[in-house]
Design a protein around this motif. Structure first.
Motif, PDB file in Angstrom:
ATOM      1  N   GLU A 153      -2.943  -9.682  -1.926  1.00 56.53           N
ATOM      2  CA  GLU A 153      -4.343  -9.779  -1.709  1.00 56.53           C
ATOM      3  C   GLU A 153      -4.352 -10.831  -0.274  1.00 56.53           C
ATOM      4  OE1 GLU A 153      -7.662  -9.078  -2.582  1.00 56.53           O
ATOM      5  OE2 GLU A 153      -6.576  -8.989  -4.572  1.00 56.53           O
ATOM      6  N   GLU A 154      -3.834 -11.118   0.667  1.00 56.19           N
ATOM      7  CA  GLU A 154      -3.248 -11.809   1.750  1.00 56.19           C
ATOM      8  C   GLU A 154      -2.548 -10.665   2.730  1.00 56.19           C
ATOM      9  OE1 GLU A 154       0.108 -14.128   1.769  1.00 56.19           O
ATOM     10  OE2 GLU A 154      -1.101 -15.907   0.665  1.00 56.19           O
ATOM     11  N   ILE A 155      -2.072  -9.858   2.034  1.00 56.39           N
ATOM     12  CA  ILE A 155      -1.865  -8.336   2.744  1.00 56.39           C
ATOM     13  C   ILE A 155      -3.586  -7.867   2.965  1.00 56.39           C
ATOM     14  CG2 ILE A 155      -0.968  -5.702   3.210  1.00 56.39           C
ATOM     15  CD1 ILE A 155       1.590  -7.802   1.649  1.00 56.39           C
ATOM     16  N   VAL A 156      -4.566  -7.161   2.426  1.00 55.10           N
ATOM     17  CA  VAL A 156      -5.298  -6.646   2.227  1.00 55.10           C
ATOM     18  C   VAL A 156      -6.385  -7.211   2.978  1.00 55.10           C
ATOM     19  CG1 VAL A 156      -7.745  -6.621   0.617  1.00 55.10           C
ATOM     20  CG2 VAL A 156      -5.354  -5.888  -0.807  1.00 55.10           C
ATOM     21  N   GLU A 157      -6.418  -8.748   3.276  1.00 53.69           N
ATOM     22  CA  GLU A 157      -7.003  -9.361   4.065  1.00 53.69           C
ATOM     23  C   GLU A 157      -6.057  -9.255   5.375  1.00 53.69           C
ATOM     24  OE1 GLU A 157      -7.997 -14.272   5.378  1.00 53.69           O
ATOM     25  OE2 GLU A 157      -7.701 -13.473   3.613  1.00 53.69           O
ATOM     26  N   LEU A 158      -5.100  -9.610   6.206  1.00 55.27           N
ATOM     27  CA  LEU A 158      -4.404  -9.009   6.936  1.00 55.27           C
ATOM     28  C   LEU A 158      -4.753  -7.254   7.455  1.00 55.27           C
ATOM     29  CD1 LEU A 158      -1.940 -10.198   9.572  1.00 55.27           C
ATOM     30  CD2 LEU A 158      -1.285  -9.273   8.072  1.00 55.27           C
ATOM     31  N   LEU A 159      -5.148  -6.699   6.257  1.00 58.90           N
ATOM     32  CA  LEU A 159      -5.463  -5.452   6.914  1.00 58.90           C
ATOM     33  C   LEU A 159      -6.562  -4.815   6.512  1.00 58.90           C
ATOM     34  CD1 LEU A 159      -2.195  -3.601   5.382  1.00 58.90           C
ATOM     35  CD2 LEU A 159      -2.406  -4.338   8.290  1.00 58.90           C
ATOM     36  N   GLY A 183       0.815  -1.470   3.998  1.00 59.53           N
ATOM     37  CA  GLY A 183       0.559  -2.539   3.381  1.00 59.53           C
ATOM     38  C   GLY A 183       1.223  -2.557   2.258  1.00 59.53           C
ATOM     39  N   ARG A 184       1.979  -1.137   1.954  1.00 66.04           N
ATOM     40  CA  ARG A 184       2.612  -1.572   0.576  1.00 66.04           C
ATOM     41  C   ARG A 184       4.239  -1.699   0.881  1.00 66.04           C
ATOM     42  NH1 ARG A 184       3.441   3.939  -2.707  1.00 66.04           N
ATOM     43  NH2 ARG A 184       4.361   4.812  -0.623  1.00 66.04           N
ATOM     44  N   ALA A 185       4.009  -1.309   2.553  1.00 64.07           N
ATOM     45  CA  ALA A 185       6.151  -1.842   2.668  1.00 64.07           C
ATOM     46  C   ALA A 185       5.855  -2.685   3.246  1.00 64.07           C
ATOM     47  CB  ALA A 185       6.455  -0.847   4.085  1.00 64.07           C
ATOM     48  N   LEU A 186       4.792  -4.076   3.532  1.00 62.55           N
ATOM     49  CA  LEU A 186       4.808  -5.521   3.948  1.00 62.55           C
ATOM     50  C   LEU A 186       4.552  -6.115   2.377  1.00 62.55           C
ATOM     51  CD1 LEU A 186       2.164  -5.192   6.594  1.00 62.55           C
ATOM     52  CD2 LEU A 186       4.460  -5.730   6.700  1.00 62.55           C
ATOM     53  N   ALA A 187       4.206  -5.197   1.429  1.00 66.92           N
ATOM     54  CA  ALA A 187       4.089  -6.201  -0.121  1.00 66.92           C
ATOM     55  C   ALA A 187       5.536  -6.442  -0.592  1.00 66.92           C
ATOM     56  CB  ALA A 187       3.617  -5.319  -0.932  1.00 66.92           C
ATOM     57  N   MET A 188       6.917  -5.601   0.404  1.00 71.14           N
ATOM     58  CA  MET A 188       8.755  -5.562  -0.245  1.00 71.14           C
ATOM     59  C   MET A 188       9.193  -7.334   0.743  1.00 71.14           C
ATOM     60  SD  MET A 188       9.504  -2.043   0.614  1.00 71.14           S
ATOM     61  CE  MET A 188      11.261  -2.129  -0.099  1.00 71.14           C
ATOM     62  N   GLU A 189       7.819  -7.775   1.312  1.00 70.66           N
ATOM     63  CA  GLU A 189       8.452  -8.338   1.813  1.00 70.66           C
ATOM     64  C   GLU A 189       9.777  -7.835   3.086  1.00 70.66           C
ATOM     65  OE1 GLU A 189       8.580 -12.549  -0.412  1.00 70.66           O
ATOM     66  OE2 GLU A 189       6.899 -12.534  -0.552  1.00 70.66           O
ATOM     67  N   PRO A 190       9.671  -7.583   3.862  1.00 71.42           N
ATOM     68  CA  PRO A 190      10.827  -6.901   3.901  1.00 71.42           C
ATOM     69  C   PRO A 190      11.152  -8.142   5.603  1.00 71.42           C
ATOM     70  CG  PRO A 190       9.622  -5.859   5.296  1.00 71.42           C
ATOM     71  CD  PRO A 190       8.158  -7.048   4.197  1.00 71.42           C
TER      72      PRO A 190
END
Length: 274
Positions: A153-159, A183-190
């Motif tokens: 949800e934090e990624i959803v808000e960021l993007l 967003g899916r790539a960011l969800a991996m916490e790279p």
């Protein structure tokens, strides 16, 4: 072709441990397919928090570099290290678990899953509950699901993806789908994000939006990124340093202004006597 370096590598940012070692070091990378050499002794570094771009004409070896970095290809020669750990020889899943995430030029979303569900797939390697516990969705499995959902949800808000969160990926507008891929790539916490032509096929407005989101991601998360892109305006606006390739050879590395005016780069793109 003569290899040219137009400037010294940008100094790596100091990490929490107090080291200034680059997050990624690539040395003498050579990749061959039969008698064809896709990469010929390519070397570069990426600093912590740096946005490093790779450019070159079609067939220059840009995607081959990405495929070596995330384990799809295994180079015949050279080394790749991430935070001092060797990547060559590791499986793609193992490299992803080490902190390398990638977006793709051609969308790889699951069309029948919602945007949120697609982003949750990026958390898969971070989940620790087993299949049986997950099916029951009880106790530890439920707590883990809630925790990972909060991160998504934090990624959803960021993007700024809130209006599309429950929409099947197959129905998303193209620009939004590319953002969901990010967003899916960011969800991996790279710790290292590979961006494979993130604005390919976009109109001017979508391209400008994507540039804004990349700047915001970098500011908020401090990720090191490698950008492969044909849109030179985007590259020159966003990149700290640029590596130019031609026929698998690194012909120049330097700041965007240096690369933009470098004779070898102009020749590779526009042609001319060699």
């Amino acid at each position: 072709m003569e290899r040219v370096t137009t400037s010294d590598p940008a100094p790596a940012r100091e990490d929490e441990a107090g080291t200034d070692r680059p997050i990624l070091e690539v040395r003498d990378l050579t990749l061959r397919f039969g008698g064809v050499t896709a990469l010929d002794g390519v070397s570069f570094e990426v600093g912590r928090g740096e946005l490093f771009a790779v450019i070159g004409p079609n067939g220059a070896g840009k995607t081959s570099i990405f495929n070596c970095l995330n384990g799809v290809y295994r180079p015949q020669e050279g080394t790749i290290t991430l935070d001092g750990e060797r990547l060559v020889g590791r499986a793609p899943a193992a490299i992803a678990a080490m902190g390398v995430a990638r977006t793709f030029q051609n969308l790889g979303l699951f069309e029948h899953l919602t945007l949120i569900e697609n982003l949750m797939l990026g958390r898969h390697h971070l989940m620790r509950t087993g299949f049986g516990t997950g099916m029951l969705w009880w106790g530890r499995a439920k707590r883990e699901e809630v925790r990972h959902r909060a991160a998504v949800e934090e990624i959803v808000e960021l993007l700024e993806l809130e209006p599309y969160r429950r929409m099947p990926a197959g129905l998303l507008p193209y620009g939004v789908a590319k953002r969901a891929e990010l967003g899916r790539a960011l969800a991996m916490e790279p710790s290292l994000l590979l961006l494979d032509e993130p604005v390919a096929g976009m109109n001017l407005e979508e391209t400008e939006d994507t540039a804004r989101y990349l700047v915001e991601v970098r500011r908020e998360l401090g990720l090191a990124m490698i950008l492969v892109e044909h849109d030179m305006r985007l590259v020159m606006d966003l990149a700290d340093r640029v590596l130019a390739l031609d026929f698998g050879v690194a012909i120049a590395t330097g700041k965007p202004s240096e690369i933009q005016n470098h004779p070898a780069v102009i020749e590779a793109y526009l042609g001319g006597a060699r």
